[in-house]
Scaffold this motif. Sequence first.
Motif, PDB file in Angstrom:
ATOM      1  N   PRO A  90       0.728  -1.298   0.131  1.00 54.58           N
ATOM      2  CA  PRO A  90      -0.158  -0.057   0.108  1.00 54.58           C
ATOM      3  C   PRO A  90       0.958   1.300  -0.158  1.00 54.58           C
ATOM      4  CG  PRO A  90      -0.982  -1.754   1.530  1.00 54.58           C
ATOM      5  CD  PRO A  90       0.583  -2.167   0.926  1.00 54.58           C
ATOM      6  N   ARG A  96      -4.228  -2.240  -2.454  1.00 55.62           N
ATOM      7  CA  ARG A  96      -4.934  -1.241  -1.429  1.00 55.62           C
ATOM      8  C   ARG A  96      -5.414  -2.219  -0.337  1.00 55.62           C
ATOM      9  NH1 ARG A  96      -5.367   4.016  -2.503  1.00 55.62           N
ATOM     10  NH2 ARG A  96      -4.672   4.808  -4.791  1.00 55.62           N
ATOM     11  N   GLU A 133     -10.202   0.772   0.725  1.00 57.46           N
ATOM     12  CA  GLU A 133      -9.890   1.684  -0.648  1.00 57.46           C
ATOM     13  C   GLU A 133     -10.405   0.938  -1.706  1.00 57.46           C
ATOM     14  OE1 GLU A 133      -5.838   3.537  -0.233  1.00 57.46           O
ATOM     15  OE2 GLU A 133      -6.555   4.940   1.295  1.00 57.46           O
TER      16      GLU A 133
END
Lengths: 112, 820
Positions: B530, B551, B555
């Motif tokens: 990430p 992610r 998200e």
Amino acid sequence: MTTNWIAIGHIDDIPLRGARCVKTPDGKIAVFRTAENEVFAIEDQCPHKGGPLSQGIVHGRAVTCPLHNFVISLESGRALGADEGEVRTIPVRNIDGQLSIAFEAAALVAAE
Amino acid sequence: MTNLGAQKLVIIGNGMAPGRMLEHLFEQAPGLYDVTIFNAEPRVNYDRIMLSPVLSGEKTFEDIIIHGDGWYIENNVTLYKGHRIVEINRQARTVTSDHGVTESYDKLVIATGSVPFIIPVPGKDLPGVITYRDLDDVDAMLLAAQSREKAIVIGGGLLGLEAAAGLALRGMDVTVLHVMPTLMERQLDPAAGYLLQKAVEERGIKVITKANTKRIIGTDRVEGIELDNGTIIPATLVVMAVGIRPNAGLAKDAGLAVNRGIVVDAGMQSSDGDILAVGECAEVDGMVYGLVAPLYEMARVAAAHLAGDTKPAFVHSDTPTKLKVTGINLFSLGDFADGDDREEIVLRDATAGIYKRVVIKDNRIIGTVLYGETSDGAWFNDLKKKGTDISAMRDTLIFGQSFQGGAPLDPMAAVAALPDDAEICGCNGICKGKITSTITAKGLTTLDGVRAHTKASASCGSCTGLVEQLMSLTLGDAYNPAAVTPMCTCTELGHDDVRRLIKAKGLKSIPAVMQELEWKTSCGCAKCRPALNYYLVCDWPDEYADDYQSRFINERVHANIQKDGTYSVVPRMWGGVTSAAELRAIADVVDKFEIPMVKVTGGQRIDLLGVEKEDLPAVWADLGKAGFVSGQAYAKGLRTVKTCVGSDWCRFGTQDSTGLGIRIEKFMWGSWTPAKLKLAVSGCPRNCAEATCKDIGVICVDSGFEIHFAGAAGLDIKGTDVLGLVKTEDEALEHIVALTQMYREQARYLERIYKWAKRIGHDEIRRQIMEDHDKRRAYYERFVFSQKFAQVDPWSERVSGKDKHEFKPMAAVGFHQAAE
């Protein structure tokens, strides 16, 4: 107690380094596809607090639980690192991209 | 969370001694007690020794916090801040606070510390007369110092001199009044006291010795002081630093044995078997203590007894004293009074301002005073503690350790020559062997690591140099003082190096970064991926293809995962403003999807909790029809811009704060940032939008817009600092956007603005954003460019079918009506 192979879909239905869920009467099974195109299936429930492992980030042959960052081995179902715990693994068969999981009806009943 | 079966431990006081006691207790007997603390001060445990550097401006309060709010949460400790205990009921085994909270205990620890001594002269209660004890006193002094007027410090001891030096650095005209003929007479002999007075006076501080205060003058507030000899000294601030006495009133009222302090045995037990006392309020074997080392020793003993180990006993030992005034080196230990049975060795070097004196009795060191050059302090302390016979090295003793046996004058050699049981950290009583063995056993390579595991140099910090030398000795070349913490176990590189190399090498994908920077794993982990994805999104907004599989789930599916695996949905409400139509649409969605909970958030919008993942696209579709877009409440990105109603409605409003907030939110929504970013705009200094604890805040004033930054109101609490004042809304927007872009480009992933700002320096940020117009403009333009690619509503994308697989199960098997 017989092992039935049940078709669940094609490998391309799962994103690389991702997972999809298969719903069963016994709860969800998470089916993972690694960066190397290997496929693993484990119970979709973190041994720590029941987090949905299918929603975690997939790295190597492991997934990090989205709730509290337990790292679970996709091969053994065991928690890696300092954490302890284990989830059930489910055999997966991949024939030309067509995926099936071993579905043991008797085991399911016993588990309920 | 209560711990069934655990005993209840209640602690009165939250200073350094009980804090240390709990650290030991949690290590030795985790879960044995449910702990509740009552702190009369409205804050967490901080390093009281370091208040002087806070006063002088060399440190901030955050720097000296020992246990942040998070520590209490992690350890399940209930902390009542600002609660003074008014009664201990030993029959009922309860304590009651001034706010009426009553708590029962199985074991009670009294750690009420000490109270400053107030000299009983007329005028002592006037406003402007304060003591020097806690952060409130420091705040009061800082406020008074803004006047740049005259201050008097009564007391020329450790605390008084530190206060005087701090106030002088803050621009006040300071006079120190000391009742004895020389300064710090309890720690220094007259010769060293004289040198100290010279050094203090060189800092522009006036010193009057043999000064007896007759009265404090003033009608409504303090105006000055009159001495016994009739001298009148004007002042607007008087600080009393003449000593402390144990705060034992509460214990006395409860009928415990109290002498000078609360009488305890060597196991810290008071006259009541279930009540212990630690810290400055406790009296052991007729002695009370004020320096941290013996207090920490009490903490260690008390923790062992609470954990069921009754062997440890408190033993008295002398503690070296050091003055924390930058540029004045002073070390004092033991007994240095003259006497017929004592000899002394003295070294003076007037030009270099050095004075050393060792007091010897029966060929053993009993006291040491070092002034100007104190590096041999640890060595003298060691000789004294062990009672080493010094007759063989008598002639050269005063020249220090490096002179013995012709060893080279190399500080590393001196440290190497120290025996394993030589004390390095006086505050925490940590010896050399403990530090070196912990470094080896735990594989420590950073100073922070050593501090975390051994506590050495973690209190006053004056032994940091020694600890670093020990690390070099133990680790050799493996110790690099500037060593960086790697991003994760996949790489040796730290965040800053990775960010720099991504730009320098033009790396534009995660595999490229991993290949070029020699990642040790094939596809990273949940920590680095990430972070890398964010760095690449930030640095190459037009070229990088966002890697959704890197992610975090929130998200990826644009909602917040909850503990039961359902999601919460927060639509954007620009500046916190909504309408009947929007509220009606939300109500309809709640009914239609049977959403179990609707909650108003702290960011002025509405949270729909408990939505099944499969329902998310349909929920978004309905919300979208009413004009809602994603509120990005799940994003490491722009969250909300809170506003108050401003000049449109409010009788105090100076500007259109609502309008500015909406404008900023519409400009910045959709941007990804290293960590979440929360803003607020208040229409006047009454600050109803609470802008001064946000990542970035605006306070509108008549003359324009005061921009604030680097606040925090989560695990840490911190007020913002002012970035600067601008005249127009356009300027406000440009400055805020430029600051955000600077943060986006420089911070480490998951690092909030206040942590980033602390690391690179608030002044540097002000320089780049407020003063360097070209730089600000360039930041602004890079942000605007990046927004071209970022401002796409993720909800409508998914309603239109993007990432469909995320929201549907792959298959359903084993049901009677199985899909296949």
